[in-house]
Design an enzyme around this catalytic site. Structure first.
Site, PDB file in Angstrom:
ATOM      1  N   GLY A 244       0.772  -1.235   0.000  1.00 24.08           N
ATOM      2  CA  GLY A 244       0.000   0.000   0.000  1.00 24.08           C
ATOM      3  C   GLY A 244       0.795   1.272   0.000  1.00 24.08           C
ATOM      4  O   GLY A 244       0.230   2.359   0.143  1.00 24.08           O
ATOM      5  N   LYS A 247       4.036   1.363  -4.700  1.00 27.91           N
ATOM      6  CA  LYS A 247       4.991   0.792  -5.663  1.00 27.91           C
ATOM      7  C   LYS A 247       4.353   0.644  -7.046  1.00 27.91           C
ATOM      8  O   LYS A 247       4.925   1.070  -8.055  1.00 27.91           O
ATOM      9  CB  LYS A 247       5.485  -0.561  -5.149  1.00 27.91           C
ATOM     10  CG  LYS A 247       6.173  -0.508  -3.790  1.00 27.91           C
ATOM     11  CD  LYS A 247       6.698  -1.853  -3.368  1.00 27.91           C
ATOM     12  CE  LYS A 247       5.591  -2.850  -3.103  1.00 27.91           C
ATOM     13  NZ  LYS A 247       4.722  -2.460  -1.976  1.00 27.91           N
ATOM     14  N   THR A 248       3.181   0.058  -7.091  1.00 29.20           N
ATOM     15  CA  THR A 248       2.494  -0.106  -8.369  1.00 29.20           C
ATOM     16  C   THR A 248       2.057   1.244  -8.927  1.00 29.20           C
ATOM     17  O   THR A 248       2.055   1.445 -10.146  1.00 29.20           O
ATOM     18  CB  THR A 248       1.271  -1.025  -8.197  1.00 29.20           C
ATOM     19  OG1 THR A 248       1.684  -2.247  -7.582  1.00 29.20           O
ATOM     20  CG2 THR A 248       0.627  -1.338  -9.527  1.00 29.20           C
ATOM     21  N   GLU A 465      -9.801   1.276  30.850  1.00 33.19           N
ATOM     22  CA  GLU A 465      -9.416   2.322  29.896  1.00 33.19           C
ATOM     23  C   GLU A 465      -8.940   3.580  30.621  1.00 33.19           C
ATOM     24  O   GLU A 465      -8.034   4.273  30.145  1.00 33.19           O
ATOM     25  CB  GLU A 465     -10.596   2.648  28.970  1.00 33.19           C
ATOM     26  CG  GLU A 465     -11.084   1.477  28.136  1.00 33.19           C
ATOM     27  CD  GLU A 465      -9.989   0.902  27.246  1.00 33.19           C
ATOM     28  OE1 GLU A 465      -9.053   1.626  26.884  1.00 33.19           O
ATOM     29  OE2 GLU A 465     -10.066  -0.298  26.920  1.00 33.19           O
TER      30      GLU A 465
END
Length: 658
Positions: A244, A247-248, A465
Site C-alpha cells: 500500500g 509501488k504499483t 481504559e
C-alpha cells in the site's frame, strides 16, 4: 503517433458449436420433410385388397417396406379412415415420386410367403388389383457419416474448451485464447502512455523514490545528456516496501510519463500448470520488448517467480518456478545482448528473492518505498481530498498527525470512508468528525452499541481504559491521548486513542514508558477491584513482543549486552542461534522487565487513585472522553510540546467546481 497494434482476436470456438447445431437442425428438418406415413401391416393388406396400391419397394437391410398409392385413389383411401390418412395428398418428390406410406416387415421368409398368397388373391380379382414388388438394399450415407463424425467432433470440441480454460483463454487477446498461444506473454502493452492517465503529479510523497524513477524516464527521453558523460542507465530497478505504499502507482506513473512502450504484467502470469510455459512466456516477453526497444518491462509481485532457488526440497531442480526464474535471469543479463530494455519490478518480500536476481547488472537499484512520514501523508491527503466536497475549516495537518503508520492506500480508504459516513448522516459536506469516525472505523472496527454488557463488566472496562489514559498522561515519553471510549468496537470492548510522536529512533526510556502505559489497564483493575480479567489480552501481547524485541533484537538488556539475534529471513525458525542457558536468560530478563513496569504502573495509579476514579466515572457517564476532559482532571502535561499552527484546507482550492 504510431498506429495502435491490431489485436489478435483468435478463433472463437463458439463458431464450431453454431455450425454443428445448424447441421443437426438441417438434417432433422430434412428428415422431417421427407417423413412418410407409418402404417401397420394389416393396413397394407386392406389397401392392397381394395386395389389402391401402385407398387411396393421392400428394403431388406432395413426391414421396412415403402408403399406407393395410386394417385387417383388418394381420396378413396382418406374415406377409409379420415384420421389416419388425413395427411395423404397427391405429390411428386424432388427427382421423382416419394413413398406415400411405409411399414415394418416381419421375417422375410414368412413375409415372402404372405406376398405370394396376396398376389394370387389379387390376380384372381382382376388386373387392376395387382401391383409390382421390388427388393433392394439401401444405405443412408448422411446418417452413417454423421454417426461416425459426431463422437470425434464432440471430443475435439471438449478438448478445445478444456485447453482454452487451462491456458486462461477467454476469447482471444494477448497471450491466451487457445492452446497454441499458451506460451505467449500476457503482458499489457502501453504505447506512449496510452491506456493510463496516471503521471508523476498523481504520486504524492515518495520524493526519493520518484527521483530515482524519474531519472530512468528522463534517460529514455534524453539519452544524450547521460551518454556524453559515459554514463549508463541502470538495467533494472526493484521497488521494495510494505503493501500500500505506492509501488504499483509509481509504475503506473512511469507508464503514463515514458514515451516508450511499457509492458506490464504480474509475476503470477508466468505460472502455469504446463511444464516449460513460464520460461516460454519470459522469452516471448523479452522478444517483444527487444523488438520495440527502447522499452520498459514492469513485473509486479516478482516474488511469485523470484524466490530463492533450492529451498523447495520436494520439487528439487525440476521445479517449474525455478526454470522460469533461470530463464528470467538469462534474459535480464545473460550471454546475449539485452540493450534498450529496462526492467522495473515491485515486491514487499525482498528477503525471499534469489541473490542472483538482486545482483548489480540485473537490478542495479533497489528503491525502498517506505511508509510516508507526516509531511508525505499531508501531500497524500491533498490528492485524495480533491474529489470530496469538504466542510470549511478542515485542518489537514491534524489529519496527517492523526494517521501515523498509515500507508497511501490506508489514507485513500480513510477519505472514502469519511465520505460514506457523511453521506450516511445526510450531511452536505465532509467535516473533521467524519474523518475521525473513519479512522476509528478502519483501525478499531465497526461500532457495536447494542452489544450486551453487564453493569459490572462496563465498570471494569471503564476503569481499565481510565488506567491506560492516566498512566499515559502522567508518563513523559508515553504518546499523548486523543480520546478514550468504552463503546465496543470490532473485537475490543473499549479503546484509547493516542497520537504517537514522529520519530526515527526510540530510546529505552521511551519503550519502557509505552510498556508501562500498556499495563496501566490491568493495574487499574487490580487496584480498584482486587482482581484481574482477560480484558488485557491485546495489551499483554503487545508488551510481550516489545519486551522480547528489546532484549533479543535491540540489545537493550544490561545482562545480555550489545547482542542481537534478529533474523530477517526467518531461517532460524526451527533452530535458535543461542544456547538453552541464553534462552533462559532472555526469558528471565523479559519477565523482570514486564513485572517492573507493571509495579510502576500500579504505583502511579495508587498515587492518583482519586483522579483515576473521577476519570472512570466521567467515562461511565458519557462513554467517550477527549483530551480536554483529562486536562480538566489532571491539568496540562508539563512536557507537552506546543502544537504547530493548524493549516486549514480551502475546499474551493481542492474542488473548485463544487
Amino acid at each position: 503517433m504510431s498506429e495502435e497494434p491490431k489485436k489478435n482476436k483468435g478463433f472463437n470456438a463458439y463458431w464450431i458449436y453454431a455450425i454443428i447445431a445448424v447441421l443437426l437442425i438441417s438434417f432433422n428438418l430434412f428428415q422431417f420433410s421427407g417423413r412418410d406415413l407409418v402404417i401397420q401391416e394389416s393396413d397394407f393388406y386392406e389397401l392392397a385388397e381394395k386395389g389402391y396400391i401402385e407398387k411396393m419397394i421392400v428394403i431388406k437391410n432395413q426391414e421396412t417396406a415403402e408403399v406407393y398409392l395410386k394417385q387417383d385413389k388418394i381420396d378413396s383411401v382418406k374415406l377409409l379412415d379420415s384420421t389416419k390418412y388425413q395427411h395423404l395428398q397427391k405429390k411428386e418428390g424432388f427427382g421423382g415420386r416419394t413413398p406415400d406410406a411405409k411399414f415394418e416387415t416381419k421375417d422375410m421368409e414368412s413375409f415372402n410367403d404372405d406376398m405370394k398368397d396376396l398376389k394370387a388373391k389379387l390376380e384372381a380379382k382382376g388386373k387392376n388389383y395387382t401391383f409390382s414388388i421390388d427388393y433392394e438394399n439401401r444405405t443412408d450415407w448422411v446418417s452413417d457419416i454423421l454417426g461416425w463424425l459426431l463422437f470425434p467432433v464432440i471430443l475435439i470440441i471438449f478438448w478445445i474448451v478444456i485447453m482454452r480454460r487451462m491456458s486462461g483463454g477467454g476469447g482471444g487477446g494477448q497471450g491466451g485464447g487457445n492452446i497454441f498461444s499458451i506460451g505467449k506473454s500476457r503482458a499489457k502493452v502501453f504505447e506512449k502512455g496510452k491506456g493510463t492517465n496516471t503521471t508523476f503529479k498523481d504520486v504524492a510523497g515518495l520524493q526519493g523514490a520518484k527521483e530515482e524513477i524519474e531519472e530512468i524516464v528522463d534517460f529514455l527521453k534524453n539519452p544524450k545528456k547521460y551518454t556524453e558523460l559515459g554514463a549508463k542507465i541502470p538495467k533494472g530497478a526493484l521497488l521494495v516496501g510494505p503493501p500500500g505504499t505506492g509501488k504499483t502507482l509509481l509504475a503506473k506513473a512511469v507508464a503514463g510519463e515514458a514515451k516508450v512502450p511499457f509492458f506490464s504484467l504480474s509475476g503470477s502470469d508466468f505460472v502455469e500448470m504446463f511444464v516449460g510455459v513460464g520460461a516460454s512466456r519470459v522469452r516471448d516477453l523479452f522478444r517483444q520488448a527487444k523488438e520495440k526497444a527502447p522499452s520498459i518491462i514492469f513485473i509486479d509481485e516478482i516474488d511469485a517467480i523470484g524466490r530463492a532457488r533450492g529451498k523447495n526440497v520436494n520439487m528439487g531442480s525440476n521445479d517449474e518456478r525455478e526454470n522460469t526464474l533461470n530463464q528470467l535471469l538469462t534474459e535480464m543479463d545473460g550471454f546475449g545482448t539485452n540493450s534498450g530494455v529496462i526492467i522495473l519490478a515491485a515486491t514487499n518480500r525482498a528477503d525471499v528473492l534469489d541473490s542472483a536476481l538482486m545482483r548489480a547488472g540485473r537490478f542495479d537499484r533497489q528503491i525502498y518505498v517506505d511508509m510516508p512520514d507526516m509531511n508525505e501523508r499531508k501531500e497524500i491527503f491533498m490528492v485524495h481530498l480533491k474529489p470530496l466536497k469538504l466542510a470549511q475549516g478542515l485542518d489537514i495537518d491534524f489529519l496527517a498527525r492523526q494517521t501515523p503508520g498509515f500507508s497511501g492506500a490506508d489514507i485513500a480508504n480513510i477519505c472514502n470512508e469519511a465520505a460514506l459516513i457523511a453521506a450516511r448522516k445526510k450531511k452536505k459536506s465532509v467535516d473533521k468528525q467524519d474523518f475521525l469516525d473513519a479512522v476509528d472505523r478502519i483501525v478499531g472496527g465497526l461500532e457495536k452499541k447494542n452489544k450486551i454488557i453487564t453493569p459490572q463488566e462496563k465498570k471494569t472496562i471503564a476503569f481499565h481504559e481510565a488506567g491506560h489514559a492516566t498512566t499515559s498522561w502522567l508518563l513523559e515519553h508515553a504518546s499523548p491521548l486523543v480520546k478514550v471510549t468504552i463503546v465496543p468496537r470490532g473485537r475490543s470492548l473499549g479503546a484509547a486513542w493516542y497520537l504517537p510522536e514522529e520519530r526515527q529512533i526510540t530510546t529505552t526510556e521511551q519503550l519502557l514508558d509505552e510498556m508501562c502505559s500498556a499495563l496501566g489497564g490491568r493495574a487499574a483493575e487490580e487496584i480498584m477491584f482486587g482482581k484481574i480479567s482477560t480484558g488485557a489480552l491485546s495489551d499483554l501481547e503487545k508488551v510481550t513482543k516489545q519486551a522480547y524485541a528489546m532484549v533479543s533484537i535491540y540489545g537493550l538488556s544490561d545482562k545480555l549486552g550489545n547482542i542481537s539475534y534478529y533474523d530477517p529471513q526467518g531461517q532460524s525458525a526451527f533452530m535458535k542461534p543461542y544456547s538453552e542457558e541464553r534462552a533462559q536468560l532472555i526469558d528471565s530478563e523479559v519477565t523482570k522487565m514486564i513485572e517492573e513496569q507493571y509495579q510502576r504502573a500500579k504505583k502511579i495509579l495508587t498515587e492518583n487513585k482519586d483522579k483515576l476514579t473521577s476519570l472512570a466515572e466521567k467515562l461511565l457517564e458519557s462513554e467517550v472522553i477527549f483530551k480536554d476532559d483529562l486536562i480538566a482532571i489532571f491539568g496540562k502535561r508539563i512536557w507537552e510540546k506546543e502544537e504547530s499552527k493548524p493549516e486549514f484546507v480551502n475546499p474551493e482550492d481542492l474542488n473548485p467546481i463544487s
